[in-house]
Design an enzyme around this catalytic site. Structure first.
Site, PDB file in Angstrom:
ATOM      1  N   LYS A   1       0.849  -1.185   0.000  1.00 56.39           N
ATOM      2  CA  LYS A   1       0.000   0.000   0.000  1.00 56.39           C
ATOM      3  C   LYS A   1       0.887   1.237   0.000  1.00 56.39           C
ATOM      4  O   LYS A   1       1.512   1.569   1.002  1.00 56.39           O
ATOM      5  CB  LYS A   1      -0.920   0.046   1.224  1.00 56.39           C
ATOM      6  CG  LYS A   1      -1.815   1.297   1.235  1.00 56.39           C
ATOM      7  CD  LYS A   1      -2.141   1.737   2.648  1.00 56.39           C
ATOM      8  CE  LYS A   1      -2.759   3.107   2.717  1.00 56.39           C
ATOM      9  NZ  LYS A   1      -2.064   4.199   2.035  1.00 56.39           N
TER      10      LYS A   1
ATOM     11  N   GLU B   1       9.496   1.509  11.023  1.00 56.84           N
ATOM     12  CA  GLU B   1      10.487   2.583  10.902  1.00 56.84           C
ATOM     13  C   GLU B   1       9.700   3.876  10.981  1.00 56.84           C
ATOM     14  O   GLU B   1       8.979   4.239  10.065  1.00 56.84           O
ATOM     15  CB  GLU B   1      11.254   2.453   9.582  1.00 56.84           C
ATOM     16  CG  GLU B   1      12.585   3.190   9.599  1.00 56.84           C
ATOM     17  CD  GLU B   1      12.481   4.629   9.138  1.00 56.84           C
ATOM     18  OE1 GLU B   1      12.020   5.464   9.954  1.00 56.84           O
ATOM     19  OE2 GLU B   1      12.832   4.912   7.992  1.00 56.84           O
TER      20      GLU B   1
ATOM     21  N   CYS C   1      13.677  11.104   7.415  1.00 57.94           N
ATOM     22  CA  CYS C   1      13.767  10.785   8.837  1.00 57.94           C
ATOM     23  C   CYS C   1      15.192  10.804   9.360  1.00 57.94           C
ATOM     24  O   CYS C   1      15.407  10.789  10.570  1.00 57.94           O
ATOM     25  CB  CYS C   1      13.107   9.443   9.114  1.00 57.94           C
ATOM     26  SG  CYS C   1      13.663   8.116   8.029  1.00 57.94           S
TER      27      CYS C   1
ATOM     28  N   GLU D   1       9.677  16.172  15.213  1.00 58.51           N
ATOM     29  CA  GLU D   1      10.044  16.287  13.810  1.00 58.51           C
ATOM     30  C   GLU D   1       9.349  17.485  13.169  1.00 58.51           C
ATOM     31  O   GLU D   1       8.145  17.672  13.330  1.00 58.51           O
ATOM     32  CB  GLU D   1       9.634  15.030  13.039  1.00 58.51           C
ATOM     33  CG  GLU D   1      10.630  13.907  13.122  1.00 58.51           C
ATOM     34  CD  GLU D   1      10.286  12.785  12.144  1.00 58.51           C
ATOM     35  OE1 GLU D   1      11.142  12.468  11.305  1.00 58.51           O
ATOM     36  OE2 GLU D   1       9.177  12.245  12.225  1.00 58.51           O
TER      37      GLU D   1
END
Length: 481
Positions: free
Chosen positions: A179, A253, A287, A383
């Site tokens: 997906k 992750e 990331c 983040e």
């Protein structure tokens, strides 16, 4: 860039299908804000169809294929991606907003290399030597495929993350239901088109749609044996909770907040240049991005000035401009998030460069440097995922390590110093899955990528990542029977 509307279908069981629902998702070019394609919004029925097709292919022969057969098919896939590299780069550039030239040179070759690596890995799985660990009995180990793997890829590196997931999964003999992000499905659909002539029907399936019901449906499905997600922490927690009901294996992750520790004996010019590239590449939507600088007080002012100069010299613009380092942010939601976080910078912070939206169509934001931040500031703890580099001063080595580790993430980090002993000492103390020394962001297929803490668990790349997609079976034979 083409703006011709294109309609795409899902790929299930070796066939293209519009899905069981009638809704479609608009796919937007982030550089222009214009709709460039439509894809089906999948339903739970589509998830059932995809998982059933994958399970049928797994039980129907794919799990019993030889390592050589799987390896040769993956090598064909790698060569096919390489041969269609320009087309993949154009799709990624148009759908994600990446610079076209950099995507061709910096992303397609590592993607091809990743598939080639796992093609080779398929033929060299290892385990403990067969032997008599108990008198009269011979023990041996089998490494077997897990089953159907549900792979959920993010929007920042759609094709690369797909390759990281399907490479080891298929090499180990699993089948895959992929997906892609609802924002960026186009390269995955192109990959399915090319893979259709390489793998048996049902081995590789691509289903489009939203996190609910498609992504969540994959996670909940009892026919899925393992889920591999690259995404944010909140989504990872939901995936882990949902997967617990069927006790399926989970690989997560979940992003990072990479510290970049700069000591006073570092090469400031090299550090600033590397941080700018590592922080602004892909508009900071990475990331592992080098966006959290922690600098020695002796060089703090110098590094802030050097980073500000790098920001002012860094060019952003339309993806077909060969002189840009990065393009737009990928979507309106992320664009608003980055702008809001910068606008909410605390009063003690100093805007050294950038800090503004760029007028015109598309989701463009200036390369930005913000200094004088404190450890508990939101921009340090969370983040930003945009072209924003923060800088804070530390007093000594212990404080540098404490602040570096003082976030919920633990994915990647770097240390900048000419003192080898200090570099190795700090690398040992950093609570991150990867530590670079006097560089930031290089990755190779032979080495593992994956983090600690809220950055998730499991490894991508390397033999460690490959083994995550296998299960170990102990077989013991009675020699006296």
């Amino acid at each position: 860039m083409s703006t011709t509307l294109r309609r795409h279908e899902m790929f299930i069981g070796g066939e293209w299908t519009a899905g069981t629902g009638g809704d479609v998702q608009e796919i937007v070019n982030p550089a222009t804000g214009k709709v460039i394609a439509h894809v089906p919004k999948g339903t739970e029925k589509d998830v059932d169809r995809a998982v059933d097709a994958a399970r049928k292919a797994f039980d129907g022969g794919w799990s019993d294929t030889t390592p050589r057969d799987r390896s040769e098919r993956l090598l064909r896939l790698a060569e096919t991606i390489a041969a269609n590299g320009d087309e993949f780069a154009r799709i990624e550039s148009e759908n994600v907003g990446k610079p076209l030239a950099a995507t061709k040179s910096e992303e397609i070759p590592p993607i091809v290399d990743c598939i080639r690596f796992f093609a080779g890995a398929a033929r060299v799985l290892e385990g403990r030597a067969t032997g008599e660990y108990m008198q009269g009995f011979t023990s041996m180990l089998r490494r077997e495929p897990v089953g159907v793997v549900g792979s959920i890829a993010p929007w920042n590196y759609p094709l690369m993350m797909a390759a990281w997931k399907i490479g080891p999964a298929l090499a180990a003999g699993n089948t895959v239901v992929l997906k892609p992000s609802e924002w960026t499905p186009l390269s995955a659909l192109k990959l399915a088109e090319l893979a259709a002539d390489i793998f048996p029907a049902g081995v590789f399936n691509v289903i489009t749609g939203d996190g609910e019901p498609v992504g969540a449906g994959i996670v909940r499905h009892p026919g899925v044996s393992m889920v591999s997600l690259t995404g944010d922490v909140a989504t990872g927690k939901e995936v882990a909770r949902a997967a617990a009901s069927t006790l399926k294996r989970v690989h997560l992750e979940l992003g990072g907040k990479a510290p970049v520790i700069i000591f006073d004996d570092a090469d400031i010019a090299l550090a600033a240049e590397t941080i700018a590239v590592g922080g602004y590449f892909n508009a900071g939507q990475d990331c592992t991005a080098a966006t959290r600088v922690i600098a020695s007080p002796k060089v703090y002012a110098d590094i802030v000035d050097a980073l500000a100069e790098q920001a002012k010299a860094t060019k952003t613009g339309q993806p077909d401009d060969e002189d840009i380092l990065f393009g737009p942010l990928n979507n309106a939601s992320q664009y608003e998030r980055v702008a809001a976080m910068v606008d909410a910078a605390p009063g003690h912070a100093h805007l050294a460069a950038g800090g503004h939206r760029i007028a015109g169509p598309g989701f463009f934001y200036e390369p930005t440097v913000i200094s004088d931040l404190r450890q508990d500031d939101d921009m340090i703890q969370n983040e930003i995922f945009g072209p924003v580099i923060t800088v804070q001063p530390f007093s000594d080595e212990d404080e540098a390590v404490k602040w570096a580790n003082g976030v919920q993430y633990g994915l990647a980090s770097s240390v900048w110093t000419s003192n080898h002993g200090r570099a190795m000492r700090v690398a040992r103390r950093l609570d991150f899955g990867c530590v670079w020394i006097n560089t930031h962001i290089p990755l190779v297929a032979e080495m593992p990528h994956g983090g600690f803490k809220h950055s998730g668990y499991g490894k991508d790349l390397s033999m460690y990542g490959f083994e995550d997609y296998t299960r170990v079976k102990h077989v013991m034979s009675n020699l006296d029977a």
